[in-house]
Design an enzyme around this catalytic site. Structure first.
Site, PDB file in Angstrom:
ATOM      1  N   ARG A  77      71.260  31.674  26.563  1.00 37.08           N
ATOM      2  CA  ARG A  77      72.204  32.787  26.665  1.00 37.08           C
ATOM      3  C   ARG A  77      72.936  32.655  27.996  1.00 37.08           C
ATOM      4  O   ARG A  77      72.314  32.634  29.047  1.00 37.08           O
ATOM      5  CB  ARG A  77      71.460  34.137  26.595  1.00 37.08           C
ATOM      6  CG  ARG A  77      70.987  34.478  25.212  1.00 37.08           C
ATOM      7  CD  ARG A  77      70.491  35.903  25.116  1.00 37.08           C
ATOM      8  NE  ARG A  77      69.925  36.141  23.792  1.00 37.08           N
ATOM      9  CZ  ARG A  77      70.665  36.396  22.715  1.00 37.08           C
ATOM     10  NH1 ARG A  77      71.972  36.413  22.826  1.00 37.08           N
ATOM     11  NH2 ARG A  77      70.091  36.580  21.551  1.00 37.08           N
ATOM     12  N   ASN A 115      78.726  36.698  18.887  1.00 40.31           N
ATOM     13  CA  ASN A 115      79.904  37.300  19.538  1.00 40.31           C
ATOM     14  C   ASN A 115      80.123  36.794  20.952  1.00 40.31           C
ATOM     15  O   ASN A 115      81.261  36.455  21.329  1.00 40.31           O
ATOM     16  CB  ASN A 115      79.742  38.835  19.532  1.00 40.31           C
ATOM     17  CG  ASN A 115      80.131  39.423  18.182  1.00 40.31           C
ATOM     18  OD1 ASN A 115      81.137  39.033  17.600  1.00 40.31           O
ATOM     19  ND2 ASN A 115      79.321  40.330  17.676  1.00 40.31           N
ATOM     20  N   ASP A 139      72.371  38.964  12.939  1.00 37.05           N
ATOM     21  CA  ASP A 139      72.869  40.338  12.946  1.00 37.05           C
ATOM     22  C   ASP A 139      74.052  40.549  12.009  1.00 37.05           C
ATOM     23  O   ASP A 139      74.419  41.697  11.733  1.00 37.05           O
ATOM     24  CB  ASP A 139      73.313  40.724  14.366  1.00 37.05           C
ATOM     25  CG  ASP A 139      72.144  40.751  15.346  1.00 37.05           C
ATOM     26  OD1 ASP A 139      72.380  40.512  16.554  1.00 37.05           O
ATOM     27  OD2 ASP A 139      71.003  40.975  14.904  1.00 37.05           O
ATOM     28  N   MET A 181      65.258  43.594  14.432  1.00 34.84           N
ATOM     29  CA  MET A 181      66.294  43.257  15.400  1.00 34.84           C
ATOM     30  C   MET A 181      67.662  43.766  14.942  1.00 34.84           C
ATOM     31  O   MET A 181      67.911  43.918  13.758  1.00 34.84           O
ATOM     32  CB  MET A 181      66.351  41.742  15.588  1.00 34.84           C
ATOM     33  CG  MET A 181      65.295  41.246  16.544  1.00 34.84           C
ATOM     34  SD  MET A 181      65.575  39.511  16.925  1.00 34.84           S
ATOM     35  CE  MET A 181      64.483  39.321  18.332  1.00 34.84           C
ATOM     36  N   GLY A 182      68.493  43.992  15.956  1.00 35.96           N
ATOM     37  CA  GLY A 182      69.836  44.505  15.694  1.00 35.96           C
ATOM     38  C   GLY A 182      70.134  45.570  16.725  1.00 35.96           C
ATOM     39  O   GLY A 182      69.879  46.742  16.522  1.00 35.96           O
ATOM     40  N   ARG A 278      51.772  54.169  12.367  1.00 36.91           N
ATOM     41  CA  ARG A 278      51.573  52.871  13.023  1.00 36.91           C
ATOM     42  C   ARG A 278      52.942  52.222  13.149  1.00 36.91           C
ATOM     43  O   ARG A 278      53.797  52.413  12.280  1.00 36.91           O
ATOM     44  CB  ARG A 278      50.651  51.971  12.190  1.00 36.91           C
ATOM     45  CG  ARG A 278      49.183  52.438  12.138  1.00 36.91           C
ATOM     46  CD  ARG A 278      48.499  52.346  13.469  1.00 36.91           C
ATOM     47  NE  ARG A 278      47.075  52.673  13.389  1.00 36.91           N
ATOM     48  CZ  ARG A 278      46.573  53.904  13.465  1.00 36.91           C
ATOM     49  NH1 ARG A 278      47.419  54.953  13.606  1.00 36.91           N
ATOM     50  NH2 ARG A 278      45.259  54.113  13.396  1.00 36.91           N
TER      51      ARG A 278
HETATM   52  O1  F6P Z   1      71.685  38.354  18.744  1.00 33.77           O
HETATM   53  C1  F6P Z   1      70.649  38.156  17.877  1.00 33.77           C
HETATM   54  C2  F6P Z   1      69.404  38.809  18.403  1.00 33.77           C
HETATM   55  O2  F6P Z   1      68.354  38.408  17.615  1.00 33.77           O
HETATM   56  C3  F6P Z   1      69.463  40.337  18.432  1.00 33.77           C
HETATM   57  O3  F6P Z   1      69.298  40.921  17.167  1.00 33.77           O
HETATM   58  C4  F6P Z   1      68.323  40.640  19.368  1.00 33.77           C
HETATM   59  O4  F6P Z   1      68.417  41.915  19.920  1.00 33.77           O
HETATM   60  C5  F6P Z   1      68.517  39.552  20.424  1.00 33.77           C
HETATM   61  O5  F6P Z   1      69.083  38.425  19.754  1.00 33.77           O
HETATM   62  C6  F6P Z   1      67.229  39.127  21.093  1.00 33.77           C
HETATM   63  O6  F6P Z   1      67.619  38.221  22.114  1.00 33.77           O
HETATM   64  P1  F6P Z   1      66.557  37.239  22.799  1.00 33.77           P
HETATM   65  O7  F6P Z   1      66.179  36.209  21.790  1.00 33.77           O
HETATM   66  O8  F6P Z   1      67.333  36.648  23.949  1.00 33.77           O
HETATM   67  O9  F6P Z   1      65.364  38.061  23.200  1.00 33.77           O
END
Ligand code: F6P
Length: 360
Positions: A77, A115, A139, A181-182, A278
């Protein structure tokens, strides 16, 4: 003179990246001829372009990777917000990327990413580099394309998690909360919640009211269903938080000891009722594994289309699927626009028509 094509994968990994890399390479070799092409793999996303970490790839590098999750090139990243900032390492990232693009003697660079990746890709295109983007993310939140590779596989994986939770929820008559995730967009949560038969689906685009969540759980109990399945996007927020800025929301949650809404909702349910709860955080599980057949086909389609763009020297664009037709968008038109779930989207309607509570 061989056509030199750079490849990099950037941002969160997902199933389908290797299938796409394979699609591009095999189509380019097929259309232009392996003797007329040199594929250069750039390591770990934009990091490899900034620091000149790359290698010439052989046709055999692209064999046997169709079914492999993740990315053979590695990824990282590199926030777009920092791309034009000189940090403590004193490196000018954009001039370094241009320098190594030139050093590799690239005719074009293919950037596979989400993005953030597309924003940097557009920046490089504006700097005169020949760029083709390919839309990757679990996503499915890239504007301008109906679907991204990785999404379909992640929906299947998240649905498997929900299915498995169903049995233990009903055995113990518990309220089970599954976080998916999202952060910004709730597509993955919405689709996997529908596929997994969730009773309540909470997505970032629909700020929830705790009262509505409780009412849905009580309604099920009154109808003899003593357990409930709640699928929560990691970016879900309540109505109050929706009026806060991102930093304020994070501070508010830190103070309360929560990172995401999921555990907080579980604690509120237990505190205000006799239900046991839970929490399951599906986390990076949904990023893993081999791509589904659908994603393998989609990735191959995208890869082949990218090869035709290379052959026609069409750059400054990103591949897209629109109404079942593979096409492309100008990078400048889509870079940085997040495709959120419209609150009147047909799939939201489907959920509501199934009696699923969307938290509002
Ligand atoms: O962008 C995709 C994603 O999986 C998101 O849904 C999630 O919040 C993020 O990446 C997690 O990022 P990392 O793998 O850097 O923890």
């Amino acid at each position: 003179m061989k056509k030199r094509i750079g490849l990099l994968t950037s941002g969160g990994d997902c199933p389908g990246l290797n299938a796409t890399i394979r699609g591009v390479a095999k189509a380019v070799y097929e259309r232009i001829g392996a003797d007329n092409v040199e594929m250069i793999g750039i390591e770990d996303g934009y990091h490899g372009l900034i620091f000149g970490e790359y290698h010439v790839m052989k046709p055999s590098d692209f064999s046997g990777i169709l079914t492999m999750g993740g990315t053979i090139l590695g990824t990282s990243r590199q926030p777009y917000s920092k791309m034009q900032v000189i940090e403590e390492d004193n490196i000018n990232k954009v001039s370094n990327m241009k320098k190594y693009y030139k050093e590799m003697k690239l005719d074009c660079l293919l950037t596979l990413g989400g993005n953030g990746t597309h924003k940097t890709a557009n920046l490089l295109a504006e700097q005169g580099l020949n760029i083709i983007g390919l839309p990757k993310t679990i996503d499915n939140d890239i504007y301008g394309t109906d679907v991204t590779f990785g999404f379909h596989t992640a929906v299947g994986t998240a649905t498997d998690v929900i299915d498995k939770i169903h049995t233990t929820a009903s055995s113990h008559r518990r309220v089970m909360l599954i976080e998916v995730m999202g952060n910004k967009a709730g597509w993955l949560t919405l689709y996997s919640g529908l596929a997994g038969g969730a009773d309540i689906i909470l997505i970032p685009e629909v700020p929830y009211r705790f009262e509505a969540v409780m009412e849905a759980i009580d309604r099920r109990a009154r109808n003899g269903r003593a357990f409930s399945i709640i699928v929560v996007a990691e970016g879900a927020m309540d109505a109050d938080e929706a009026n806060m800025k991102k930093k304020e929301r994070a501070g508010h949650r830190e103070q309360a000891g929560y990172k995401t809404a999921t555990q907080r909702i579980a604690d509120q349910i237990e505190a205000g009722s006799g239900y046991q709860t839970r929490v399951v955080i599906s986390g990076h599980i949904v990023r893993g594994g081999s791509p589904t057949a659908y994603d393998r086909v989609l990735a191959t389609q995208f890869g082949v289309y990218a090869a035709t763009l290379i052959e026609r020297d069409i750059y400054g664009v990103t591949v897209a699927m629109k109404n079942n037709v593979v096409t492309h968008n100008p990078l400048a038109e889509i870079a940085g626009i997040t495709k959120l779930v419209p609150i009147d989207h047909q799939m939201v309607d489907v959920a509501r028509n199934m009696g699923i509570c969307m938290g509002d």
